[in-house]
Design a protein around this motif. Structure first.
Motif, PDB file in Angstrom:
ATOM      1  N   LEU A 194      15.120  27.079 -28.828  1.00 13.05           N
ATOM      2  CA  LEU A 194      15.671  26.392 -27.712  1.00 13.05           C
ATOM      3  C   LEU A 194      14.999  26.282 -26.293  1.00 13.05           C
ATOM      4  CD1 LEU A 194      19.983  26.471 -27.533  1.00 13.05           C
ATOM      5  CD2 LEU A 194      18.439  24.595 -28.806  1.00 13.05           C
ATOM      6  N   ASP A 195      14.750  25.356 -25.338  1.00 16.53           N
ATOM      7  CA  ASP A 195      14.138  24.620 -24.027  1.00 16.53           C
ATOM      8  C   ASP A 195      14.632  25.933 -23.427  1.00 16.53           C
ATOM      9  OD1 ASP A 195      12.645  23.777 -22.152  1.00 16.53           O
ATOM     10  OD2 ASP A 195      11.751  23.234 -23.373  1.00 16.53           O
ATOM     11  N   ALA A 196      14.262  26.940 -22.139  1.00 19.58           N
ATOM     12  CA  ALA A 196      14.477  26.984 -20.913  1.00 19.58           C
ATOM     13  C   ALA A 196      15.312  26.601 -19.895  1.00 19.58           C
ATOM     14  CB  ALA A 196      13.511  28.475 -20.755  1.00 19.58           C
ATOM     15  N   SER A 231      23.354  19.180 -30.027  1.00 20.95           N
ATOM     16  CA  SER A 231      23.554  18.842 -31.882  1.00 20.95           C
ATOM     17  C   SER A 231      24.074  19.563 -32.220  1.00 20.95           C
ATOM     18  CB  SER A 231      22.173  19.009 -33.122  1.00 20.95           C
ATOM     19  OG  SER A 231      21.705  19.554 -32.757  1.00 20.95           O
ATOM     20  N   GLY A 232      25.402  19.708 -33.662  1.00 16.08           N
ATOM     21  CA  GLY A 232      25.673  21.139 -34.171  1.00 16.08           C
ATOM     22  C   GLY A 232      24.967  22.448 -33.905  1.00 16.08           C
ATOM     23  N   GLY A 233      23.278  21.734 -34.392  1.00 15.07           N
ATOM     24  CA  GLY A 233      22.761  23.257 -35.146  1.00 15.07           C
ATOM     25  C   GLY A 233      22.097  23.815 -33.555  1.00 15.07           C
ATOM     26  N   GLN A 234      21.894  22.934 -32.829  1.00 18.45           N
ATOM     27  CA  GLN A 234      21.602  23.833 -31.448  1.00 18.45           C
ATOM     28  C   GLN A 234      22.585  24.480 -30.626  1.00 18.45           C
ATOM     29  OE1 GLN A 234      20.236  19.273 -29.711  1.00 18.45           O
ATOM     30  NE2 GLN A 234      18.244  20.687 -29.484  1.00 18.45           N
ATOM     31  N   ARG A 235      23.948  24.160 -31.015  1.00 17.20           N
ATOM     32  CA  ARG A 235      25.178  24.502 -30.378  1.00 17.20           C
ATOM     33  C   ARG A 235      25.250  26.136 -30.869  1.00 17.20           C
ATOM     34  NH1 ARG A 235      29.039  19.410 -31.137  1.00 17.20           N
ATOM     35  NH2 ARG A 235      28.159  18.100 -29.120  1.00 17.20           N
ATOM     36  N   GLN A 236      25.204  26.157 -32.225  1.00 13.81           N
ATOM     37  CA  GLN A 236      25.042  27.748 -32.924  1.00 13.81           C
ATOM     38  C   GLN A 236      24.139  28.022 -32.572  1.00 13.81           C
ATOM     39  OE1 GLN A 236      26.953  28.889 -33.677  1.00 13.81           O
ATOM     40  NE2 GLN A 236      27.934  28.872 -36.536  1.00 13.81           N
ATOM     41  N   ARG A 237      23.143  27.857 -32.072  1.00 14.86           N
ATOM     42  CA  ARG A 237      21.672  28.106 -31.695  1.00 14.86           C
ATOM     43  C   ARG A 237      22.148  29.323 -29.979  1.00 14.86           C
ATOM     44  NH1 ARG A 237      16.997  27.893 -33.970  1.00 14.86           N
ATOM     45  NH2 ARG A 237      16.624  26.736 -35.252  1.00 14.86           N
ATOM     46  N   ILE A 238      23.391  29.183 -29.730  1.00 19.69           N
ATOM     47  CA  ILE A 238      23.693  28.887 -28.035  1.00 19.69           C
ATOM     48  C   ILE A 238      24.520  29.482 -28.515  1.00 19.69           C
ATOM     49  CG2 ILE A 238      24.329  27.942 -26.168  1.00 19.69           C
ATOM     50  CD1 ILE A 238      23.636  25.469 -26.606  1.00 19.69           C
ATOM     51  N   ALA A 239      25.350  29.712 -29.566  1.00 23.78           N
ATOM     52  CA  ALA A 239      26.223  30.801 -29.710  1.00 23.78           C
ATOM     53  C   ALA A 239      25.302  32.173 -30.056  1.00 23.78           C
ATOM     54  CB  ALA A 239      27.471  30.414 -30.812  1.00 23.78           C
ATOM     55  N   ASP A 250      17.098  34.337 -15.529  1.00 21.61           N
ATOM     56  CA  ASP A 250      15.931  34.889 -16.010  1.00 21.61           C
ATOM     57  C   ASP A 250      15.912  35.304 -17.489  1.00 21.61           C
ATOM     58  OD1 ASP A 250      14.985  34.164 -14.130  1.00 21.61           O
ATOM     59  OD2 ASP A 250      13.818  35.699 -13.521  1.00 21.61           O
ATOM     60  N   ARG A 251      16.620  35.938 -18.155  1.00 19.46           N
ATOM     61  CA  ARG A 251      16.870  36.949 -19.376  1.00 19.46           C
ATOM     62  C   ARG A 251      18.371  35.584 -20.334  1.00 19.46           C
ATOM     63  NH1 ARG A 251      16.520  39.654 -23.784  1.00 19.46           N
ATOM     64  NH2 ARG A 251      17.505  40.085 -24.300  1.00 19.46           N
ATOM     65  N   VAL A 252      18.325  34.412 -19.680  1.00 20.51           N
ATOM     66  CA  VAL A 252      19.749  33.775 -20.571  1.00 20.51           C
ATOM     67  C   VAL A 252      18.116  32.835 -20.496  1.00 20.51           C
ATOM     68  CG1 VAL A 252      20.798  31.424 -20.321  1.00 20.51           C
ATOM     69  CG2 VAL A 252      21.621  33.701 -19.081  1.00 20.51           C
ATOM     70  N   ALA A 253      17.120  32.657 -19.908  1.00 18.22           N
ATOM     71  CA  ALA A 253      15.957  31.890 -20.218  1.00 18.22           C
ATOM     72  C   ALA A 253      15.270  32.521 -21.263  1.00 18.22           C
ATOM     73  CB  ALA A 253      14.978  31.615 -19.309  1.00 18.22           C
ATOM     74  N   GLU A 254      15.230  33.551 -21.468  1.00 16.11           N
ATOM     75  CA  GLU A 254      14.270  34.103 -22.446  1.00 16.11           C
ATOM     76  C   GLU A 254      15.075  34.326 -23.267  1.00 16.11           C
ATOM     77  OE1 GLU A 254      14.202  38.604 -21.339  1.00 16.11           O
ATOM     78  OE2 GLU A 254      12.864  37.739 -19.796  1.00 16.11           O
ATOM     79  N   LEU A 255      16.491  34.653 -23.628  1.00 16.70           N
ATOM     80  CA  LEU A 255      16.968  34.301 -25.141  1.00 16.70           C
ATOM     81  C   LEU A 255      17.245  33.468 -25.719  1.00 16.70           C
ATOM     82  CD1 LEU A 255      20.537  36.330 -23.834  1.00 16.70           C
ATOM     83  CD2 LEU A 255      19.116  36.650 -25.425  1.00 16.70           C
ATOM     84  N   LEU A 256      17.224  31.502 -24.931  1.00 19.18           N
ATOM     85  CA  LEU A 256      17.628  30.291 -25.290  1.00 19.18           C
ATOM     86  C   LEU A 256      15.916  30.550 -26.133  1.00 19.18           C
ATOM     87  CD1 LEU A 256      19.069  28.557 -22.655  1.00 19.18           C
ATOM     88  CD2 LEU A 256      19.371  28.854 -24.559  1.00 19.18           C
ATOM     89  N   GLU A 257      14.451  30.767 -25.348  1.00 16.72           N
ATOM     90  CA  GLU A 257      13.855  30.607 -25.846  1.00 16.72           C
ATOM     91  C   GLU A 257      13.800  31.361 -27.533  1.00 16.72           C
ATOM     92  OE1 GLU A 257      10.822  31.649 -23.055  1.00 16.72           O
ATOM     93  OE2 GLU A 257      10.896  29.484 -22.302  1.00 16.72           O
ATOM     94  N   ALA A 258      14.155  32.649 -27.450  1.00 15.45           N
ATOM     95  CA  ALA A 258      14.228  33.761 -28.479  1.00 15.45           C
ATOM     96  C   ALA A 258      14.979  32.301 -29.795  1.00 15.45           C
ATOM     97  CB  ALA A 258      14.695  34.783 -28.097  1.00 15.45           C
TER      98      ALA A 258
END
Length: 261
Positions: free
Chosen positions: A137-139, A150-158, A126-134
């Motif tokens: 990204l989509d939970a 994409s590259g930009g999405q990967r940086q958001r994950i990082a 649940d915490r990871v889902a919150e962070l992705l939305e923050a």
């Protein structure tokens, strides 16, 4: 200037190898990173930025000088201080493709630090889902692998991975240099939003002054291993004292050359 959360005092680093002359990477470097602000460390390739970054996070031991984080000796931490540093200082790397394990899902990548530090037991998904939305990204992306982003999405994950352990300091190593211009703006806005909403302190390492101008409150200019200029961004980038800083500013591309003329 507020009290520094991270500080380098008189840091020297020289690399030596057999049958080659020594190379001075850092020479008597003093750097203060105020708490709750974004500080830019800029310079061309070979100026010593990467070595300074490694000193800041304890990956490089200086030959001389001190590196402190909130009063803790970063070079020789022990026990609880070492554990605290590993949680409170997080890195965001230049290349999100290389920094994310392709064999792990997004949920595994972002929650790994939580497991190491014993955070959110029983509620990590649940915490990871919150962070992705923050980070925009989509939970529902929890069980996907890095290759499907994409590259930009990967940086958001990082960035989500770095925020997962609730750090106080983010050290960003040219985090947008491998992204195209439109995605760069999105990541810079995200970092700025995260800094403001979470009260983070950020050390932003870059060679592009146009990027630094957008988000940094303070700027330190590194040239051949020495800090040649440091101060508020609107002072350093508008009325620089040093010829080297002016040369870096002159190298910034002008969006509309005709208008600039």
């Amino acid at each position: 200037m507020t009290n520094p959360l991270l500080e380098l005092k008189g840091v020297d680093v020289t690399f030596r190898s057999f049958a080659r002359p020594p190379v001075t990477a850092l020479d008597d470097v003093y750097l203060r990173v105020p708490e709750g602000e974004i500080t830019g460390l800029v310079g061309e390739s070979g100026s010593g930025k990467s070595t300074a970054l490694r000193c800041c996070v304890g990956l490089q031991r200086p030959d001389d000088g001190f590196v402190t984080y909130d009063g803790i000796d970063v070079v020789r931490p022990r026990g609880a201080a070492r554990r605290r540093l590993r949680r409170e200082i997080q890195l965001v790397y230049q290349d999100p493709t290389a920094s994310l394990d392709p064999r792990m899902t997004v949920q595994q990548i972002v929650s790994e630090g939580m497991a190491v530090h014993g955070l959110y037991r029983g509620g990590r998904r649940d915490r990871v889902a919150e962070l992705l939305e923050a980070v925009g990204l989509d939970a529902r992306d929890l069980d996907r692998y890095p290759r499907s982003f994409s590259g930009g999405q990967r940086q958001r994950i990082a960035i989500a991975r770095a925020l997962a352990v609730e750090p106080r300091l983010l050290v960003c190593d040219e985090p947008v240099s491998s992204l195209d211009v439109s995605v760069q703006a999105q990541i810079l806005n995200l970092l700025q939003d995260m800094q403001e909403s979470l009260g983070l302190t950020i050390l932003f390492v870059a060679h592009d002054l146009a990027v630094v101008r957008q988000i940094c409150a303070r700027v330190a200019v590194l040239h051949r291993g020495r800090i040649v200029e440091e101060g508020p961004a609107d002072q350093v980038l508008v009325a620089p004292r040093e010829e080297y800083t002016r040369a870096l500013l002159d190298a910034v591309p002008v969006p509309d050359p005709g208008r600039a003329a």
